[in-house]
Design an enzyme around this catalytic site. Sequence first.
Site, PDB file in Angstrom:
ATOM      1  N   SER A 180     -21.373 -28.978 -62.611  1.00 62.85           N
ATOM      2  CA  SER A 180     -22.727 -29.518 -62.803  1.00 62.85           C
ATOM      3  C   SER A 180     -23.265 -30.081 -61.493  1.00 62.85           C
ATOM      4  O   SER A 180     -22.502 -30.511 -60.629  1.00 62.85           O
ATOM      5  CB  SER A 180     -22.704 -30.638 -63.837  1.00 62.85           C
ATOM      6  OG  SER A 180     -23.964 -31.295 -63.896  1.00 62.85           O
ATOM      7  N   TYR A 193     -19.253 -38.630 -67.458  1.00 67.77           N
ATOM      8  CA  TYR A 193     -19.484 -37.175 -67.422  1.00 67.77           C
ATOM      9  C   TYR A 193     -19.511 -36.663 -65.984  1.00 67.77           C
ATOM     10  O   TYR A 193     -18.842 -35.677 -65.652  1.00 67.77           O
ATOM     11  CB  TYR A 193     -20.809 -36.862 -68.117  1.00 67.77           C
ATOM     12  CG  TYR A 193     -21.298 -35.435 -67.989  1.00 67.77           C
ATOM     13  CD1 TYR A 193     -20.858 -34.443 -68.861  1.00 67.77           C
ATOM     14  CD2 TYR A 193     -22.243 -35.079 -67.030  1.00 67.77           C
ATOM     15  CE1 TYR A 193     -21.320 -33.136 -68.761  1.00 67.77           C
ATOM     16  CE2 TYR A 193     -22.713 -33.780 -66.917  1.00 67.77           C
ATOM     17  CZ  TYR A 193     -22.253 -32.812 -67.791  1.00 67.77           C
ATOM     18  OH  TYR A 193     -22.710 -31.515 -67.687  1.00 67.77           O
TER      19      TYR A 193
END
Length: 288
Positions: A180, A193
């Site tokens: 990501s 995360y």
Amino acid sequence: MSHDDTQEFSPQQQEPPGLTGAMDPTPDHGERSYRGSGRMDGLRALVTGGDSGIGRAVAIAFAREGADVAISYLPEEQQDAEETARWVAEAGRRAALLPGDITDEATARGLPERAVAELGGLEVLVNNAGFQMARRDALEDVTTDEIDRVLKTNLYALLWVTQSALPHLGEGACVVNNSSIQAYQPSTSLLDYASTKAAINNLTVNLAAELGPRGIRVNAVAPGPIWTPLQPATQPPEKVAKFGADTPLGRAGQPAEVAPAFVFLASPSDASYVSGTVLGVTGGKPVF
Ligand code: NAD
Ligand code: MG
């Protein structure tokens, strides 16, 4: 209207894991646009979280490139999984449906075996399943259960599935992980995360070194903001409304715009000398 006050999406909300049917607008997974050219002919792939979002777009693209695809997902996503399987079958390829919660070790470890039982072998592993939950409260109030869900889905399961896939992956096989932009530009609301995505980048490079001598390539894709069920299920409405507006391209990406990066990295001919790299698909945000 400046980028900042562009409202691209209605401020919709869902409960995790989120379903495609409740999204407005419906994401584009390449159903009407992706054209294959035999770049994955005869390969067999396992895509975790292949029911929806980026995973669905990857499954559709892989099938149109000639691969059979096993997809794993949570039982409550059966409806989304069946829709993905329908597109794989429509491409003339075999789809295997593997429901199960991969935060459970036995379930995660069992996935590659189930994929092989259904498809007859395995050459491509896509560790795509992931979970986040935007934090609304103080950091001190985050519970262990909440941290566990993120770390187990994004890191433990990735390790478990990869370990169990290894006995099936021969020379020429490959692993593609879903990282990501959060690995490079972490949001405070996604502290846990983001840290798993940085770890996935580190692990990708390290695993490429470990598996290179066995002829197995390992890479990752780092998407920017992509319109998938994960977003309305885990971000507050005001964030959903402006999702992606802060990128240089000024908008969120569609799953269909990410899938070609996975195809490239999975293709044994196109990416034969590509290993240990992270390919950004971020709408212009830097991945270094
Ligand atoms: P998505 O919700 O469509 O896909 C995530 C999938 O993960 C779910 O469909 C679900 O099947 C699977 N999953 C989650 N928890 C699971 C569990 N406990 N057991 C089994 N499966 C589980 O959303 P997406 O955005 O397509 O997410 C795919 C990947 O892309 C994730 O790793 C995510 O971190 C990554 N990513 C997404 C974005 C984005 O903006 N959407 C950006 C960067 C990276
Ligand atoms: Mg889903």
